[in-house]
Scaffold this motif. Structure first.
Motif, mmCIF file in Angstrom:
data_model
loop_
_atom_site.group_PDB
_atom_site.id
_atom_site.type_symbol
_atom_site.label_atom_id
_atom_site.label_comp_id
_atom_site.label_asym_id
_atom_site.label_seq_id
_atom_site.Cartn_x
_atom_site.Cartn_y
_atom_site.Cartn_z
ATOM 1 N N UNK A 533 0.844 -1.202 0.000
ATOM 2 C CA UNK A 533 0.000 0.000 0.000
ATOM 3 C C UNK A 533 0.873 1.243 0.000
ATOM 4 N N UNK A 534 0.330 2.313 -0.549
ATOM 5 C CA UNK A 534 0.903 3.658 -0.442
ATOM 6 C C UNK A 534 -0.178 4.547 0.152
ATOM 7 N N UNK A 535 0.167 5.273 1.187
ATOM 8 C CA UNK A 535 -0.874 6.028 1.881
ATOM 9 C C UNK A 535 -0.438 7.464 2.126
ATOM 10 N N UNK A 536 -1.449 8.323 2.181
ATOM 11 C CA UNK A 536 -1.272 9.726 2.539
ATOM 12 C C UNK A 536 -2.404 10.080 3.492
ATOM 13 N N UNK A 537 -2.068 10.744 4.564
ATOM 14 C CA UNK A 537 -3.066 11.199 5.535
ATOM 15 C C UNK A 537 -2.659 12.581 6.010
ATOM 16 N N UNK A 538 -3.588 13.525 6.008
ATOM 17 C CA UNK A 538 -3.270 14.895 6.404
ATOM 18 C C UNK A 538 -4.498 15.558 6.997
ATOM 19 N N UNK A 539 -4.252 16.532 7.870
ATOM 20 C CA UNK A 539 -5.387 17.194 8.487
ATOM 21 C C UNK A 539 -4.985 18.414 9.293
ATOM 22 N N UNK A 540 -5.974 18.961 9.956
ATOM 23 C CA UNK A 540 -5.778 20.127 10.806
ATOM 24 C C UNK A 540 -6.579 19.914 12.078
ATOM 25 N N UNK A 541 -6.009 20.305 13.208
ATOM 26 C CA UNK A 541 -6.713 20.199 14.491
ATOM 27 C C UNK A 541 -6.545 21.492 15.271
ATOM 28 N N UNK A 542 -7.508 21.755 16.109
ATOM 29 C CA UNK A 542 -7.461 22.947 16.950
ATOM 30 C C UNK A 542 -7.985 22.615 18.333
ATOM 31 N N UNK A 543 -7.459 23.293 19.329
ATOM 32 C CA UNK A 543 -7.908 23.078 20.695
ATOM 33 C C UNK A 543 -7.771 24.382 21.468
ATOM 34 N N UNK A 544 -8.833 24.701 22.235
ATOM 35 C CA UNK A 544 -8.837 25.918 23.048
ATOM 36 C C UNK A 544 -9.744 25.687 24.241
ATOM 37 N N UNK A 545 -9.983 26.755 25.003
ATOM 38 C CA UNK A 545 -10.863 26.633 26.159
ATOM 39 C C UNK A 545 -12.294 26.319 25.746
ATOM 40 N N UNK A 546 -12.645 26.566 24.480
ATOM 41 C CA UNK A 546 -13.986 26.268 23.998
ATOM 42 C C UNK A 546 -14.181 24.796 23.669
ATOM 43 N N UNK A 547 -13.108 24.101 23.319
ATOM 44 C CA UNK A 547 -13.206 22.699 22.938
ATOM 45 C C UNK A 547 -12.134 22.349 21.932
ATOM 46 N N UNK A 548 -12.418 21.387 21.080
ATOM 47 C CA UNK A 548 -11.435 20.926 20.104
ATOM 48 C C UNK A 548 -12.138 20.462 18.842
ATOM 49 N N UNK A 549 -11.379 20.409 17.736
ATOM 50 C CA UNK A 549 -11.908 19.923 16.461
ATOM 51 C C UNK A 549 -10.754 19.374 15.638
ATOM 52 N N UNK A 550 -11.075 18.414 14.771
ATOM 53 C CA UNK A 550 -10.046 17.800 13.921
ATOM 54 C C UNK A 550 -10.683 17.362 12.612
ATOM 55 N N UNK A 551 -10.055 17.724 11.503
ATOM 56 C CA UNK A 551 -10.495 17.341 10.165
ATOM 57 C C UNK A 551 -9.355 16.590 9.497
ATOM 58 N N UNK A 552 -9.639 15.380 8.975
ATOM 59 C CA UNK A 552 -8.606 14.518 8.412
ATOM 60 C C UNK A 552 -9.051 13.986 7.061
ATOM 61 N N UNK A 553 -8.151 14.011 6.090
ATOM 62 C CA UNK A 553 -8.373 13.368 4.808
ATOM 63 C C UNK A 553 -7.342 12.267 4.615
ATOM 64 N N UNK A 554 -7.722 11.177 3.957
ATOM 65 C CA UNK A 554 -6.796 10.063 3.772
ATOM 66 C C UNK A 554 -7.013 9.410 2.404
ATOM 67 N N UNK A 555 -5.957 8.838 1.893
ATOM 68 C CA UNK A 555 -5.974 8.161 0.594
ATOM 69 C C UNK A 555 -4.982 7.007 0.656
ATOM 70 N N UNK A 556 -5.443 5.791 0.358
ATOM 71 C CA UNK A 556 -4.568 4.622 0.348
ATOM 72 C C UNK A 556 -4.746 3.875 -0.958
ATOM 73 N N UNK A 557 -3.644 3.641 -1.636
ATOM 74 C CA UNK A 557 -3.611 2.922 -2.909
ATOM 75 C C UNK A 557 -2.998 1.549 -2.650
#
Length: 742
Positions: A533-557
């Protein structure tokens, strides 16, 4: 959701485990008390809250080491992971491993009907494509031939023995996989004892789930005297076959594929875990022993009809484990932290089928055994050479022995036909890895290259009970990956990794062959190639006193993707019901997007302190690039939304959770198969600590009594009409539990 994650602090927990077996009448009495307790008015809860400011006496202490920082933290920060703790499972009234990731989109637990739970499906990868580690030891492999008489799953562990579980959804150099890894963590003495000094702990817990009339009892004992620590966790569960939306099947004698209710019967299991360890300021060395056994006895009305009558099953899985382990922290030129473990494990599956077949009394007993020796080590070293670095490296050598046997008896004639589905054999596997985490730009940037080498060899012992002579197989591979993080701001981080994965074909995929003269055949393929397999995974995350969030994209061949149940045409005149084999698909891909977030509603909108919201969603698609067809293992689009409250004292709380699952298209179901419709589920759970010792929990599931099918349970199903109802999930049901800490 873990309370510590909700509020950004580490919160201790007293809501623990177990109780020995008790009569059903006592269980009913407990159930009545639990329901009454959960109906206490808010004023009573607030009064109890004022008396005590803590929910428990459980220490947060964990053996924290450079190895954990260098390896586990790096894996978590460079890709999407999922994690659940024991307290969350208790609050959710979880009963079996099927409940582990119930609220985690993109992770399913595969159910094999009569044979129980098979394993996990993570981002469309399932069976042996997912590595399942139990305290660092690989769980037995799946052995799932296309046959109605034998199936060996991988989830032979009870939830009460687990302190938590985590999933690395993408590539992980430590396990040699570009696929997924599920790490199940067993309880340890330090989970229950104070950080230092002599101490002891004891708890009992019991509960009930209405979807299978399941009762469970658990007892947990832990102690420390001087430098010795010990732990005993014993759990027993007794249940009926799980109900569906129509009923429990006990009063339904409908036969054949038109049957709407489940096949009735009993499903019981027990799990005993024991640990003994000697601890010092910089070392821990210990012994581990565990025995798990699950048994089911069913009346398989759904299999009766044209050829079968009075069809009963008696299935058992037994897993034994013995091991020794050590953690050592020392300032040496080679390592700051060392972990090693040596384990022996045996898993035995026995599936017995009794029936009247073509007019005679027939008994089919099929066995599959796997015995494992594994030696594993992980080391890490932290130093500065130009830039701060954390080097982690390790090796594993694993020896598996396989055996299978089929005994087909004509009880009327007193004859027995013996055969093997696969030759006896051994597999030797070796892996070694090296990774280096570089801290750049004053720690705002990390870069982690990693490399791994794997090799394997199958050695076979052909005898007269196998249908043909087989040669062994061998292979090896170098794989690697590059990961990193970049802190855009103190609250926002970019992350990602890319690399190559490798998986050797399993014993089942290589060597299972069936030619029983019953109109169909399964053809072994000992020439399978390794999956890459060849894989790529990337994303962005944030965290503060309000909470947290994470967005991830992935692709595996995937290259040489291994696909089972492929139709073959070798001798169609002698096999009118079909011939099937396992083949390599030239190319396949899996790709998707995942999102998760949680919000402190008190901070964001001035709501009551302790009120929170959470959301998680996953979109995944997979294709066979050879013919453009969809991969059937891909789950439909799913989202989970939760609204909950956790009292600031941690003494009580609850959550309302909605699960939303999209329909399966005809294309994804391959046209001829059943394609489930979309559905929405709503669950409500609550917990309350009454004083220092007693905790009550309860939940109502599928509040709207929705009729629905889970895609992973019905994919490939060609049944039409009323018979589809047999595969529905339970309607509205409830669960309760009580835990007393001495």
């Amino acid at each position: 959701m873990n309370a510590s994650k909700r509020h950004g602090t580490s919160l201790p927990d007293t809501r623990h485990n177990g109780h020995p077996s008790r009569p059903h009448s006592r269980a009913l009495a407990i159930t009545s008390c639990l329901i009454a307790g959960l109906m206490l008015p808010t004023a009573t809860l607030l009064a109890a809250e004022a008396k005590t400011e803590k929910r428990d006496t459980l220490s947060d202490i964990r053996v924290t080491s450079i190895r954990e920082r260098a390896i586990q933290r790096t894996t978590a920060e460079e890709g999407a992971t999922a994690e659940v703790e024991a307290v969350e499972l208790k609050d959710q009234i979880a009963y079996s491993p099927a409940d582990l990731f119930r609220y985690e989109p993109g992770i399913l637990t595969t159910n094999n009907g009569r044979f129980g739970l098979a394993g996990f499906n993570v981002r469309g990868n399932d069976d042996n494509r997912v590595s399942i580690q139990l305290d660092g030891l690989e769980m037995p492999e799946s052995y799932e031939p296309t046959s109605s008489y034998l199936n060996a799953g991988r989830l032979s562990v009870d939830l009460a023995s687990l302190s938590g579980a985590s999933v690395v959804k993408g590539g992980d150099a430590r396990h040699g996989s570009g696929f997924a890894t599920v790490n199940l963590r067993l309880q340890s003495p330090e989970d229950f004892l104070s950080p230092s000094g002599d101490d002891s702990y004891a708890s009992v817990m019991g509960g009930y789930r209405s979807d299978n009339d399941g009762l469970f009892e658990n007892i947990t004992l832990a102690g420390r005297r001087g430098s010795l620590e010990s732990l005993l966790v014993a759990t027993n569960r007794n249940a009926d076959a799980t109900k569906n939306h129509v009923g429990d099947g006990k009063s339904d004698d409908t036969r054949g594929t038109a049957r709407r209710e489940p096949d009735p019967g009993d499903v019981d299991n027990y799990d005993v875990l024991w640990k003994l360890q000697k601890v010092s300021d910089n070392s821990r060395i210990g012994l581990i022993a565990q025995k798990y056994r699950i048994s089911s006895k069913l009346h398989l009305f759904s299999e009766e009809g044209r050829r079968y009558d009075d069809y009963h099953s008696d299935d058992n899985i037994t897993r034994l484990r013995l091991g020794i382990y050590q953690d050592l922290a020392a300032d040496t030129p080679l390592f700051d932290d060392l972990h090693w473990q040596l384990d022996w494990q045996r898993s035995e599956t026995v599936n017995q089928s009794d029936m009247i077949y073509a007019g005679y009394n027939r008994q089919v007993e099929r066995e599959y055994d796997q015995t494992t020796w594994q030696l594993k080590s992980d080391l890490s070293k932290e130093f500065t050479f130009g830039v701060p670095q954390q080097v982690a490296y390790g090796a594993v050598i694993k020896r598996d022995g396989y055996d299978s046997l089929s005994q087909d008896r004509n009880l009327d004639a007193g004859t027995v036909a013996k055969s093997r589905f696969s030759p006896r054999g051994d597999a030797t596997r070796f892996g070694v890895y090296l990774q280096d985490r570089l801290a750049l730009a004053d720690g705002r940037v990390s870069l982690t290259p990693a490399i791994r080498y794997d090799s394997y060899r199958y050695d076979l012992d052909d005898d007269a009970l196998v249908s043909q002579d087989y040669d062994g197989a061998r292979g090896d591979a170098f794989t690697g990956q590059l990961g990193g993080t970049f802190d855009l701001t103190p609250a926002v981080q970019l992350f990602g990794k890319t690399g190559w994965g490798f998986r050797a074909p399993s014993y089942d995929e290589l060597y299972y062959d069936y030619n029983g003269g019953r109109g169909y055949r399964i053809v072994a393929n000992p020439d399978l190639k390794d999956e890459r397999s060849r894989f790529v995974e990337a994303g962005v995350r944030t965290q503060s006193h309000l909470g947290s969030a994470e967005l991830t994209g992935f692709y595996t061949d995937y290259r040489d993707f291994i696909e089972s149940g492929v139709s073959a045409s070798i001798d169609p005149s002698n096999y009118p019901y079909g011939e099937f084999t396992t083949e390599n698909v030239d190319r396949a891909l899996i790709r998707g997007v995942e999102f998760r977030g949680q919000l402190d509603l008190a901070e964001a909108f001035g709501a009551i302190d302790g009120l929170y919201g959470r959301i998680a969603a996953a979109y995944i698609e997979g294709k066979n690039l050879k013919d453009g067809s969809a991969l059937e293992t891909i789950p439909p689009v799913q989202a989970v939304v939760g609204l909950g409250y956790q009292a600031p004292s941690q003494r009580w709380g609850g959550e309302l959770t909605g699960t939303f699952v999209n329909h399966v298209s005809d294309h994804d179901a391959d046209g001829a198969s059943f394609a489930p419709a979309a559905y929405q589920l709503y669950d409500m759970t609550a917990h309350v600590a009454l004083g220092q010792h007693l905790t009550l929990r309860g939940g109502i599931f599928n509040l709207a009594d929705k009729k629905y099918w889970v895609w992973d349970d019905v994919r490939g199903l060609n049944i039409q009409g009323d018979g589809l109802d047999r595969y529905t999930q339970p309607g509205r049901n409830f669960g309760v539990s009580a835990q007393y800490v001495f």
